[in-house]
Design a protein around this motif. Structure first.
Motif, mmCIF file in Angstrom:
data_model
loop_
_atom_site.group_PDB
_atom_site.id
_atom_site.type_symbol
_atom_site.label_atom_id
_atom_site.label_comp_id
_atom_site.label_asym_id
_atom_site.label_seq_id
_atom_site.Cartn_x
_atom_site.Cartn_y
_atom_site.Cartn_z
ATOM 1 N N PHE A 1 -3.100 6.885 8.730
ATOM 2 C CA PHE A 1 -3.441 6.992 7.316
ATOM 3 C C PHE A 1 -4.169 5.739 6.833
ATOM 4 O O PHE A 1 -5.170 5.820 6.114
ATOM 5 C CB PHE A 1 -2.167 7.215 6.496
ATOM 6 N N ALA A 2 -3.669 4.564 7.231
ATOM 7 C CA ALA A 2 -4.287 3.304 6.814
ATOM 8 C C ALA A 2 -5.701 3.160 7.366
ATOM 9 O O ALA A 2 -6.569 2.556 6.725
ATOM 10 C CB ALA A 2 -3.424 2.126 7.260
ATOM 11 N N LEU A 3 -5.941 3.708 8.550
ATOM 12 C CA LEU A 3 -7.286 3.680 9.134
ATOM 13 C C LEU A 3 -8.215 4.667 8.430
ATOM 14 O O LEU A 3 -9.398 4.389 8.230
ATOM 15 C CB LEU A 3 -7.224 4.007 10.627
ATOM 16 N N GLN A 4 -7.671 5.805 8.040
ATOM 17 C CA GLN A 4 -8.481 6.863 7.433
ATOM 18 C C GLN A 4 -8.689 6.656 5.935
ATOM 19 O O GLN A 4 -9.762 6.935 5.398
ATOM 20 C CB GLN A 4 -7.804 8.223 7.669
ATOM 21 N N TYR A 5 -7.638 6.141 5.261
ATOM 22 C CA TYR A 5 -7.700 5.996 3.804
ATOM 23 C C TYR A 5 -7.251 4.592 3.382
ATOM 24 O O TYR A 5 -6.238 4.425 2.704
ATOM 25 C CB TYR A 5 -6.807 7.049 3.133
ATOM 26 N N PRO A 6 -7.992 3.573 3.771
ATOM 27 C CA PRO A 6 -7.566 2.191 3.476
ATOM 28 C C PRO A 6 -7.396 1.907 1.989
ATOM 29 O O PRO A 6 -6.550 1.091 1.601
ATOM 30 C CB PRO A 6 -8.695 1.342 4.079
ATOM 31 N N GLN A 7 -8.164 2.600 1.158
ATOM 32 C CA GLN A 7 -8.098 2.366 -0.285
ATOM 33 C C GLN A 7 -6.787 2.868 -0.899
ATOM 34 O O GLN A 7 -6.444 2.487 -2.023
ATOM 35 C CB GLN A 7 -9.296 3.033 -0.993
ATOM 36 N N LYS A 8 -6.046 3.687 -0.155
ATOM 37 C CA LYS A 8 -4.797 4.260 -0.680
ATOM 38 C C LYS A 8 -3.573 3.409 -0.335
ATOM 39 O O LYS A 8 -2.475 3.696 -0.803
ATOM 40 C CB LYS A 8 -4.587 5.677 -0.113
ATOM 41 N N VAL A 9 -3.763 2.382 0.490
ATOM 42 C CA VAL A 9 -2.625 1.591 0.980
ATOM 43 C C VAL A 9 -2.664 0.183 0.399
ATOM 44 O O VAL A 9 -3.652 -0.540 0.574
ATOM 45 C CB VAL A 9 -2.635 1.505 2.524
ATOM 46 N N ARG A 10 -1.586 -0.215 -0.265
ATOM 47 C CA ARG A 10 -1.480 -1.578 -0.762
ATOM 48 C C ARG A 10 -0.909 -2.464 0.339
ATOM 49 O O ARG A 10 -1.582 -3.293 0.902
ATOM 50 C CB ARG A 10 -0.611 -1.642 -2.021
ATOM 51 N N LYS A 11 0.365 -2.251 0.683
ATOM 52 C CA LYS A 11 0.967 -2.950 1.812
ATOM 53 C C LYS A 11 1.512 -1.919 2.794
ATOM 54 O O LYS A 11 1.951 -0.831 2.407
ATOM 55 C CB LYS A 11 2.078 -3.891 1.347
ATOM 56 N N LEU A 12 1.490 -2.298 4.075
ATOM 57 C CA LEU A 12 1.847 -1.383 5.159
ATOM 58 C C LEU A 12 3.004 -1.966 5.964
ATOM 59 O O LEU A 12 2.935 -3.114 6.406
ATOM 60 C CB LEU A 12 0.627 -1.175 6.057
ATOM 61 N N ILE A 13 4.066 -1.170 6.138
ATOM 62 C CA ILE A 13 5.222 -1.605 6.927
ATOM 63 C C ILE A 13 5.401 -0.624 8.073
ATOM 64 O O ILE A 13 5.616 0.573 7.856
ATOM 65 C CB ILE A 13 6.499 -1.670 6.078
ATOM 66 N N LEU A 14 5.286 -1.140 9.298
ATOM 67 C CA LEU A 14 5.391 -0.316 10.504
ATOM 68 C C LEU A 14 6.691 -0.641 11.219
ATOM 69 O O LEU A 14 6.851 -1.727 11.768
ATOM 70 C CB LEU A 14 4.194 -0.594 11.417
ATOM 71 N N ASN A 15 7.619 0.293 11.211
ATOM 72 C CA ASN A 15 8.924 0.100 11.844
ATOM 73 C C ASN A 15 9.015 0.958 13.106
ATOM 74 O O ASN A 15 9.141 2.174 13.026
ATOM 75 C CB ASN A 15 10.033 0.462 10.850
ATOM 76 N N GLY A 16 8.905 0.320 14.277
ATOM 77 C CA GLY A 16 9.031 1.049 15.542
ATOM 78 C C GLY A 16 7.899 2.016 15.809
ATOM 79 O O GLY A 16 8.122 3.089 16.372
ATOM 80 N N ALA A 17 6.682 1.642 15.417
ATOM 81 C CA ALA A 17 5.513 2.485 15.693
ATOM 82 C C ALA A 17 5.000 2.216 17.106
ATOM 83 O O ALA A 17 5.360 1.221 17.739
ATOM 84 C CB ALA A 17 4.418 2.206 14.668
#
Length: 229
Positions: free
Chosen positions: A97-113
């Motif tokens: 999602f962050a790669l496709q829609y960067p404008q929609k993400v403020r901060k990103l938290i990846l837990n066990g990705a």
């Protein structure tokens, strides 16, 4: 727009924090996070397509479809931008999602990705491949096996992201894992090193630290979300 209506738990007011659960889980996995973060912000925990109380629908059952589903959900709710916390396959969805829609993400938290199946430890990934093979064999004659094939297929076929693609992520990012995670430690470090200025935090516990060590997990997330405000 999506072909289905997604079930979600929504609590609190303020800046939106979207929670994405893992494979075979549902929004209630984040019970301790919902309770904690709803004190200061709008928390939205979504049941992924075909999980919990969200219907399966007819669209493909893939991580990339789940990312499109998240986009449709945010559009329907009028959410222009949000902090997104994804666990396991939810983390993979958040990455796509962050790669496709960067404008929609403020901060990103990846837990066990993870970026691809070999990012998981061998003792974890081998039974998944075996289970997928068995489920594939019986899927034509069993609805239960068909469902199992789809779910295991997410871990066998998805998301296959190239580490170099992560350089395009512009959101402030936290990679958060357990010391005994099912994701290889070096793989989690690879994700963190491939995302510009990403932070890496490892806390006591296994893959399910949000549920099993919620105090430490919530502290790490709170610190990250508060930083730079």
């Amino acid at each position: 727009m999506s072909d289905i209506q997604f079930y979600s738990i929504e609590r609190g007011t303020g800046e939106p924090l979207i929670l994405l659960h893992g494979n075979g889980e549902e929004s209630r996995y984040f019970a301790r996070q919902i309770r904690h973060f709803a004190k200061t912000r709008k928390v939205i925990a979504i049941d992924t397509r075909g999980h919990g109380q969200s219907p399966r629908g007819n669209a493909p059952f893939t991580i990339r479809q789940f990312a499109e589903d998240l986009h449709d959900f945010m559009e329907e709710k009028g959410i222009e931008r949000a902090d997104i916390l994804g666990f396991s396959d939810g983390g993979n969805t958040a990455l796509v999602f962050a790669l496709q829609y960067p404008q929609k993400v403020r901060k990103l938290i990846l837990n066990g990705a993870n970026l691809y199946p070999s990012g998981m430890k061998t003792l974890i990934v081998l039974p998944i491949w075996a289970g997928y093979g068995a489920a594939s064999l019986f899927a034509p004659v069993s609805q239960k096996a068909k469902k199992q094939k789809e779910r295991l297929g997410l871990m066998v076929k998805d998301p296959y992201i190239r580490p170099e693609d992560l350089s395009r992520i512009s959101s402030k990012t936290l990679v958060l894992v357990g010391k005994n995670d099912m994701i290889r430690h070096r793989h989690s470090l690879l994700i963190a090193k491939s995302i510009p200025r990403a932070k890496f935090v490892c806390i006591r516990g296994d893959h399910f630290i949000a549920a099993k060590n919620p105090e430490a997990f919530n502290r790490a997330v709170e610190r990250f979300l508060s930083d730079g405000k």
